[in-house]
Motif scaffolding. Structure first.
Motif, PDB file in Angstrom:
ATOM      1  N   VAL A  77      30.977  21.544  15.743  1.00 63.19           N
ATOM      2  CA  VAL A  77      31.000  21.582  17.211  1.00 63.19           C
ATOM      3  C   VAL A  77      31.724  22.811  17.734  1.00 63.19           C
ATOM      4  CG1 VAL A  77      32.026  20.425  19.214  1.00 63.19           C
ATOM      5  CG2 VAL A  77      30.713  19.114  17.573  1.00 63.19           C
ATOM      6  N   TYR A  78      32.768  23.245  17.060  1.00 61.32           N
ATOM      7  CA  TYR A  78      33.545  24.375  17.565  1.00 61.32           C
ATOM      8  C   TYR A  78      33.210  25.710  16.914  1.00 61.32           C
ATOM      9  CZ  TYR A  78      36.328  21.168  20.244  1.00 61.32           C
ATOM     10  OH  TYR A  78      36.724  20.225  21.137  1.00 61.32           O
ATOM     11  N   LEU A  79      32.802  25.703  15.657  1.00 59.95           N
ATOM     12  CA  LEU A  79      32.537  26.982  14.999  1.00 59.95           C
ATOM     13  C   LEU A  79      31.220  27.617  15.429  1.00 59.95           C
ATOM     14  CD1 LEU A  79      33.844  26.601  11.355  1.00 59.95           C
ATOM     15  CD2 LEU A  79      34.762  27.980  13.198  1.00 59.95           C
ATOM     16  N   PHE A  80      30.177  26.830  15.645  1.00 62.12           N
ATOM     17  CA  PHE A  80      28.901  27.420  16.043  1.00 62.12           C
ATOM     18  C   PHE A  80      28.967  28.104  17.398  1.00 62.12           C
ATOM     19  CE2 PHE A  80      26.852  24.433  12.879  1.00 62.12           C
ATOM     20  CZ  PHE A  80      26.548  25.440  11.997  1.00 62.12           C
ATOM     21  N   PRO A  81      29.515  27.472  18.429  1.00 57.96           N
ATOM     22  CA  PRO A  81      29.624  28.199  19.701  1.00 57.96           C
ATOM     23  C   PRO A  81      30.533  29.428  19.592  1.00 57.96           C
ATOM     24  CG  PRO A  81      29.885  25.867  20.074  1.00 57.96           C
ATOM     25  CD  PRO A  81      29.867  26.070  18.596  1.00 57.96           C
ATOM     26  N   TRP A  82      31.608  29.307  18.826  1.00 56.27           N
ATOM     27  CA  TRP A  82      32.500  30.458  18.670  1.00 56.27           C
ATOM     28  C   TRP A  82      31.765  31.604  17.979  1.00 56.27           C
ATOM     29  CZ3 TRP A  82      34.588  33.054  14.434  1.00 56.27           C
ATOM     30  CH2 TRP A  82      35.588  33.953  14.740  1.00 56.27           C
ATOM     31  N   ALA A  83      30.942  31.279  16.993  1.00 57.32           N
ATOM     32  CA  ALA A  83      30.196  32.319  16.283  1.00 57.32           C
ATOM     33  C   ALA A  83      29.203  33.019  17.208  1.00 57.32           C
ATOM     34  CB  ALA A  83      29.461  31.711  15.093  1.00 57.32           C
ATOM     35  N   LEU A  84      28.701  32.324  18.214  1.00 62.04           N
ATOM     36  CA  LEU A  84      27.753  32.937  19.138  1.00 62.04           C
ATOM     37  C   LEU A  84      28.410  33.937  20.085  1.00 62.04           C
ATOM     38  CD1 LEU A  84      25.547  29.868  20.048  1.00 62.04           C
ATOM     39  CD2 LEU A  84      24.935  31.801  18.610  1.00 62.04           C
ATOM     40  N   VAL A  85      29.671  33.718  20.414  1.00 58.79           N
ATOM     41  CA  VAL A  85      30.335  34.601  21.382  1.00 58.79           C
ATOM     42  C   VAL A  85      31.340  35.539  20.729  1.00 58.79           C
ATOM     43  CG1 VAL A  85      30.031  32.976  23.264  1.00 58.79           C
ATOM     44  CG2 VAL A  85      32.134  32.922  21.934  1.00 58.79           C
ATOM     45  N   HIS A  88      31.549  39.239  21.712  1.00 57.87           N
ATOM     46  CA  HIS A  88      31.829  39.606  23.100  1.00 57.87           C
ATOM     47  C   HIS A  88      33.003  40.581  23.138  1.00 57.87           C
ATOM     48  CE1 HIS A  88      32.910  39.136  27.331  1.00 57.87           C
ATOM     49  NE2 HIS A  88      31.638  38.776  27.488  1.00 57.87           N
ATOM     50  N   PRO A  89      32.915  41.652  23.909  1.00 53.63           N
ATOM     51  CA  PRO A  89      33.960  42.679  23.884  1.00 53.63           C
ATOM     52  C   PRO A  89      35.320  42.207  24.402  1.00 53.63           C
ATOM     53  CG  PRO A  89      32.330  43.176  25.567  1.00 53.63           C
ATOM     54  CD  PRO A  89      31.813  42.017  24.782  1.00 53.63           C
ATOM     55  N   ASN A  90      35.361  41.170  25.224  1.00 56.09           N
ATOM     56  CA  ASN A  90      36.642  40.714  25.759  1.00 56.09           C
ATOM     57  C   ASN A  90      37.403  39.801  24.809  1.00 56.09           C
ATOM     58  OD1 ASN A  90      36.229  42.131  28.125  1.00 56.09           O
ATOM     59  ND2 ASN A  90      35.285  40.401  29.171  1.00 56.09           N
ATOM     60  N   LEU A  91      36.753  39.357  23.745  1.00 57.00           N
ATOM     61  CA  LEU A  91      37.440  38.519  22.769  1.00 57.00           C
ATOM     62  C   LEU A  91      38.131  39.425  21.766  1.00 57.00           C
ATOM     63  CD1 LEU A  91      34.771  35.775  22.128  1.00 57.00           C
ATOM     64  CD2 LEU A  91      36.806  35.617  23.521  1.00 57.00           C
ATOM     65  N   GLY A  92      39.393  39.270  21.658  1.00 58.74           N
ATOM     66  CA  GLY A  92      40.129  40.160  20.782  1.00 58.74           C
ATOM     67  C   GLY A  92      40.930  39.399  19.754  1.00 58.74           C
ATOM     68  N   LEU A  93      42.144  39.863  19.557  1.00 62.23           N
ATOM     69  CA  LEU A  93      43.037  39.309  18.546  1.00 62.23           C
ATOM     70  C   LEU A  93      43.380  37.853  18.845  1.00 62.23           C
ATOM     71  CD1 LEU A  93      44.663  39.881  16.022  1.00 62.23           C
ATOM     72  CD2 LEU A  93      46.546  40.607  17.490  1.00 62.23           C
ATOM     73  N   ARG A  94      43.529  37.518  20.125  1.00 65.77           N
ATOM     74  CA  ARG A  94      43.878  36.149  20.498  1.00 65.77           C
ATOM     75  C   ARG A  94      42.815  35.160  20.006  1.00 65.77           C
ATOM     76  NH1 ARG A  94      44.231  33.728  26.565  1.00 65.77           N
ATOM     77  NH2 ARG A  94      44.637  31.604  25.930  1.00 65.77           N
ATOM     78  N   SER A  95      41.553  35.491  20.215  1.00 63.94           N
ATOM     79  CA  SER A  95      40.471  34.621  19.766  1.00 63.94           C
ATOM     80  C   SER A  95      40.458  34.498  18.246  1.00 63.94           C
ATOM     81  CB  SER A  95      39.138  35.158  20.261  1.00 63.94           C
ATOM     82  OG  SER A  95      38.080  34.411  19.736  1.00 63.94           O
ATOM     83  N   LEU A  96      40.692  35.597  17.572  1.00 64.80           N
ATOM     84  CA  LEU A  96      40.723  35.577  16.117  1.00 64.80           C
ATOM     85  C   LEU A  96      41.854  34.695  15.599  1.00 64.80           C
ATOM     86  CD1 LEU A  96      39.358  36.708  13.607  1.00 64.80           C
ATOM     87  CD2 LEU A  96      40.971  38.593  13.681  1.00 64.80           C
ATOM     88  N   VAL A  97      43.017  34.769  16.234  1.00 67.79           N
ATOM     89  CA  VAL A  97      44.150  33.941  15.826  1.00 67.79           C
ATOM     90  C   VAL A  97      43.846  32.465  16.092  1.00 67.79           C
ATOM     91  CG1 VAL A  97      46.556  33.373  16.373  1.00 67.79           C
ATOM     92  CG2 VAL A  97      45.873  35.753  16.081  1.00 67.79           C
ATOM     93  N   GLU A  98      43.242  32.175  17.250  1.00 69.26           N
ATOM     94  CA  GLU A  98      42.914  30.785  17.575  1.00 69.26           C
ATOM     95  C   GLU A  98      41.945  30.188  16.559  1.00 69.26           C
ATOM     96  OE1 GLU A  98      41.404  30.930  21.524  1.00 69.26           O
ATOM     97  OE2 GLU A  98      43.392  31.035  22.436  1.00 69.26           O
ATOM     98  N   ILE A  99      40.918  30.926  16.204  1.00 64.92           N
ATOM     99  CA  ILE A  99      39.951  30.381  15.247  1.00 64.92           C
ATOM    100  C   ILE A  99      40.573  30.312  13.852  1.00 64.92           C
ATOM    101  CG2 ILE A  99      38.709  32.428  14.460  1.00 64.92           C
ATOM    102  CD1 ILE A  99      37.160  29.117  15.559  1.00 64.92           C
ATOM    103  N   GLY A 100      41.497  31.215  13.549  1.00 60.40           N
ATOM    104  CA  GLY A 100      42.202  31.143  12.274  1.00 60.40           C
ATOM    105  C   GLY A 100      43.048  29.879  12.165  1.00 60.40           C
ATOM    106  N   VAL A 101      43.731  29.535  13.245  1.00 67.64           N
ATOM    107  CA  VAL A 101      44.524  28.298  13.263  1.00 67.64           C
ATOM    108  C   VAL A 101      43.597  27.088  13.134  1.00 67.64           C
ATOM    109  CG1 VAL A 101      45.976  26.841  14.733  1.00 67.64           C
ATOM    110  CG2 VAL A 101      46.437  29.285  14.548  1.00 67.64           C
ATOM    111  N   PHE A 102      42.470  27.123  13.830  1.00 68.48           N
ATOM    112  CA  PHE A 102      41.508  26.024  13.770  1.00 68.48           C
ATOM    113  C   PHE A 102      40.993  25.840  12.344  1.00 68.48           C
ATOM    114  CE2 PHE A 102      37.024  24.684  14.084  1.00 68.48           C
ATOM    115  CZ  PHE A 102      37.229  23.422  14.612  1.00 68.48           C
TER     116      PHE A 102
END
Length: 122
Positions: A77-85, A88-102
């Motif tokens: 449920v969470y990885l597929f939508p994240w993989a689609l976006v 996106h140029p506005n997703l940076g280190l914060r998004s990477l850290v969040e998905i790493g924690v997940f």
């Protein structure tokens, strides 16, 4: 949409929903048989005739299967939508850290399941 046109659309959708539910219930009432046969009055448990008392304990192993389902379902449920976006140029280190924690939390769940023997096929 400006003014009251948005309310008109919402009202129309709600009325259409009520109409569909009412039509379905009316059709069921007209079509469904009403005779109380012995087969209709018996208890149905997954296609097996009930035997014994009405209360029985469930096996605890089903909790493990439910745990694995939650781990894999939440993963999808969470990885597929994240993989689609992710591009996106506005997703940076914060998004990477969040998905790493997940993913780390999911790995902890899978390690826990493996230690309990839930991933064995035998």
């Amino acid at each position: 949409m400006t003014g009251t046109s948005g309310y008109v659309v919402v009202t129309a959708v709600i009325l259409a929903g009520i109409l569909l539910v009412t039509a379905g219930m009316t059709a069921r009432r007209l079509i469904a048989p009403r005779a109380a046969t012995p087969a209709k009055l018996t208890t149905y448990e997954s296609g097996v005739d009930p035997v014994g008392v009405g209360w029985a304990q469930s096996q605890i192993r089903y909790v493990g299967f439910a745990f694995l389902y939650v781990v894999f379902a939440v993963d999808a449920v969470y990885l597929f939508p994240w993989a689609l976006v992710v591009r996106h140029p506005n997703l940076g280190l914060r998004s990477l850290v969040e998905i790493g924690v997940f993913i780390a939390i999911l790995v902890v769940g899978l390690v826990h399941a493996a230690r309990r023997g839930l991933l064995r096929w035998d």
